[in-house]
Design an enzyme around this catalytic site. Structure first.
Site, short mmCIF file in Angstrom:
data_model
loop_
_atom_site.label_atom_id
_atom_site.label_comp_id
_atom_site.label_asym_id
_atom_site.label_seq_id
_atom_site.Cartn_x
_atom_site.Cartn_y
_atom_site.Cartn_z
N HIS A 1 -18.14 -0.05 7.67
CA HIS A 1 -16.69 0.02 7.87
C HIS A 1 -16.40 1.37 8.52
O HIS A 1 -16.47 2.42 7.87
CB HIS A 1 -15.98 -0.12 6.51
CG HIS A 1 -14.49 0.04 6.59
ND1 HIS A 1 -13.62 -1.00 6.31
CD2 HIS A 1 -13.71 1.09 6.92
CE1 HIS A 1 -12.37 -0.58 6.47
NE2 HIS A 1 -12.41 0.69 6.84
N GLU B 1 -7.97 -6.40 5.05
CA GLU B 1 -7.83 -5.99 3.65
C GLU B 1 -6.61 -6.63 3.00
O GLU B 1 -6.64 -6.97 1.82
CB GLU B 1 -7.74 -4.46 3.58
CG GLU B 1 -9.09 -3.82 3.92
CD GLU B 1 -9.02 -2.32 4.12
OE1 GLU B 1 -8.66 -1.89 5.24
OE2 GLU B 1 -9.34 -1.57 3.19
N ASN C 1 0.88 -1.17 0.00
CA ASN C 1 0.00 0.00 0.00
C ASN C 1 0.92 1.22 0.00
O ASN C 1 1.49 1.57 1.02
CB ASN C 1 -0.89 -0.03 1.25
CG ASN C 1 -1.90 1.11 1.27
OD1 ASN C 1 -1.87 1.99 0.40
ND2 ASN C 1 -2.77 1.08 2.25
N ARG D 1 -12.91 13.96 7.95
CA ARG D 1 -13.71 14.31 6.77
C ARG D 1 -15.16 14.55 7.18
O ARG D 1 -15.70 13.83 8.02
CB ARG D 1 -13.67 13.19 5.73
CG ARG D 1 -12.37 13.12 4.98
CD ARG D 1 -12.34 11.91 4.06
NE ARG D 1 -11.25 11.03 4.43
CZ ARG D 1 -11.17 9.74 4.10
NH1 ARG D 1 -12.14 9.16 3.41
NH2 ARG D 1 -10.14 9.03 4.48
P1 ADP Z 1 -7.93 3.56 9.32
O1 ADP Z 1 -9.14 4.02 8.57
O2 ADP Z 1 -6.88 4.61 9.41
O3 ADP Z 1 -7.42 2.19 8.93
P2 ADP Z 1 -8.79 2.25 11.79
O4 ADP Z 1 -9.65 1.24 11.14
O5 ADP Z 1 -7.54 1.79 12.43
O6 ADP Z 1 -8.44 3.47 10.82
O7 ADP Z 1 -9.68 3.02 12.87
C1 ADP Z 1 -9.16 4.07 13.61
C2 ADP Z 1 -10.25 4.60 14.53
O8 ADP Z 1 -10.67 3.53 15.39
C3 ADP Z 1 -9.81 5.74 15.41
O9 ADP Z 1 -10.82 6.73 15.46
C4 ADP Z 1 -9.69 5.07 16.77
O10 ADP Z 1 -9.91 5.96 17.83
C5 ADP Z 1 -10.79 4.07 16.68
N1 ADP Z 1 -10.68 3.04 17.73
C6 ADP Z 1 -9.71 2.12 17.90
N2 ADP Z 1 -9.92 1.40 19.04
C7 ADP Z 1 -11.05 1.92 19.60
C8 ADP Z 1 -11.78 1.63 20.80
N3 ADP Z 1 -11.40 0.69 21.63
N4 ADP Z 1 -12.89 2.37 21.04
C9 ADP Z 1 -13.28 3.35 20.20
N5 ADP Z 1 -12.64 3.66 19.06
C10 ADP Z 1 -11.53 2.97 18.78
#
Ligand code: ADP
Length: 395
Positions: free
Chosen positions: A208, A382, A9, A241
């Protein structure tokens, strides 16, 4: 050891990679190179069971980054021959109306990815840079492009066309493309397995929810509607966003507030969503603030949930019959509070969350026994989906 695929990526200043064992889905190694082309970069190579290799060093470009990666595999493993590498998978953000599935990359495909750059100016050129450097680094292997948009090309015209002058739309390739397709495809297949039904018979609503967030309605394994649009700015409220806003806001900000188009672009893509509403784009921080009773955090969660609920309601209508709703990605997998808020008030539509199941961890059903529509948490992968698509093509 079974066959493996090297998944790449490439961003404009970053390179993420994972070596994936296709059968087990295991990550044999992964890494991240950041701040490529800047004065100091950071490179990390991880192999399960071993110490991470982390280096601060100048990394001039993607070719340089791949050189570093190969040296790490030589020095720290795993051995790429032993891992039976069969191909390289490249995540490509925009495949336009042309690519409805993963394809082997040749010069013609590379040119077409380049031709799609106006539709994804921040992503496709960077993806292509990664492809070019990787083809030079791994010359003997098939390289495959896996598009974020491909899964959504089944969305019918009534859903993917915007109601604007058709000439303008055609000339500038303006339509809904949708994104996160690799993740939605992975989760929709997994959902059918979990329900124990053939994919063709299963209708799902997939949420998602990560830093970027999108919802998709899937009928019989095919995407029929999704919340992102021509760009990943549309739809749900995201980390930074805005998601959907009245396009008239843009003219207003330009004419009345004197903001330039670039400033408005930055505002809506980088300074909005959770960040704009609360000062932080990270859902964990927003939840913590909401738990502490800070009003703007509480309200931000209500805005997030309102948008989600409306989207789920619309997709129930589009599908007619829905078997399951699945939550995935960072927020979807880890936030019981967001899941509850998103689906609260939908009990009358046959959607009932079980609080205890919702509070658990991992892949599981979280709906109550009597819920007509099942609700699930399905962790997405993914990289594995890309690896499988590469293996299917070259294997
Ligand atoms: P990306 O789209 O960058 O791949 P991710 O799928 O890793 O992002 O998601 C990141 C988001 O998930 C962030 O907003 C993070 O705060 C949230 N997140 C991760 N763990 C938790 C949790 N335990 N509770 C609430 N939100 C969470």
């Amino acid at each position: 050891m079974s066959a493996s695929v090297f998944v790449i990526n490439a961003g404009s200043s970053s390179l993420k990679y994972q070596l994936v064992a296709v059968d087990s889905g295991e990550a044999l190694a992964s890494g991240l190179i950041e701040r490529i082309g800047e004065t100091t970069g950071r490179a990390m190579h991880q192999v399960p069971g071993r110490d991470d290799v982390v280096e601060q060093r100048v990394i001039t470009d993607h070719a340089h980054a791949f050189g570093w990666v190969l040296r790490q595999f030589d020095a720290h493993g795993p051995d790429l021959d032993e891992a039976q590498l069969i191909g390289i998978g490249h995540r490509v953000v925009q495949g336009g109306a042309r690519f409805d599935r993963a394809v082997l990359i040749d010069d013609d495909v590379a040119q077409q990815i380049d031709d799609l750059a106006p539709l994804a100016p921040l992503h496709n050129p960077a993806n292509l840079q990664g492809i070019r450097s990787a083809r030079a680094t791994f010359p003997g292997f098939p390289h495959v492009a896996v598009f974020d948009t491909a899964f959504h090309l089944t969305i019918p015209p009534a859903a993917h066309r915007y109601a604007i002058d058709e000439r303008v739309a055609a000339d500038h390739r303006i339509r809904k493309y949708g994104f996160h397709g690799t993740s939605h495809q992975f989760v929709s297949r997994r959902m059918a397995e979990l329900l124990g039904k053939p994919l063709e018979q299963v209708n799902t609503i997939l949420l998602h929810l990560g830093n970027g967030a999108s919802a998709t309605a899937v009928r019989g394994g095919e995407s029929i509607e999704t919340s992102m649009g021509m760009t990943p700015l549309a739809g749900l409220v995201m980390g930074t966003r805005s998601g959907d806003i009245d396009p008239g806001v843009i003219f207003h900000l330009h004419r009345t507030a004197g903001m330039s188009i670039d400033e408005i672009d930055t505002l809506l893509n980088k300074r909005s969503g959770l960040l704009g509403l609360t000062g932080t784009g990270d859902m964990r921080d927003v939840q913590q603030a909401a738990d502490a009773g800070i009003p703007r955090a509480v309200e931000a969660l209500e805005i997030v949930a309102h948008r989600l609920r409306g989207t789920v309601g619309a997709y129930l209508a589009h599908l007619g019959r829905t078997d399951a709703i699945a939550f995935t990605a960072g927020i979807g997998e880890n936030s019981p509070a967001v899941r509850t808020a998103a689906l609260s008030g939908l009990e009358g539509l046959g959607i009932v969350i079980d609080p205890e199941r919702n509070a658990g961890r991992g892949e599981r059903c979280i709906s109550a026994a009597g819920s007509a529509i099942e609700v699930w948490v399905v962790p997405t992968d993914e990289e594995l989906e890309i690896a499988r698509q590469v293996a299917a093509l070259v294997g």
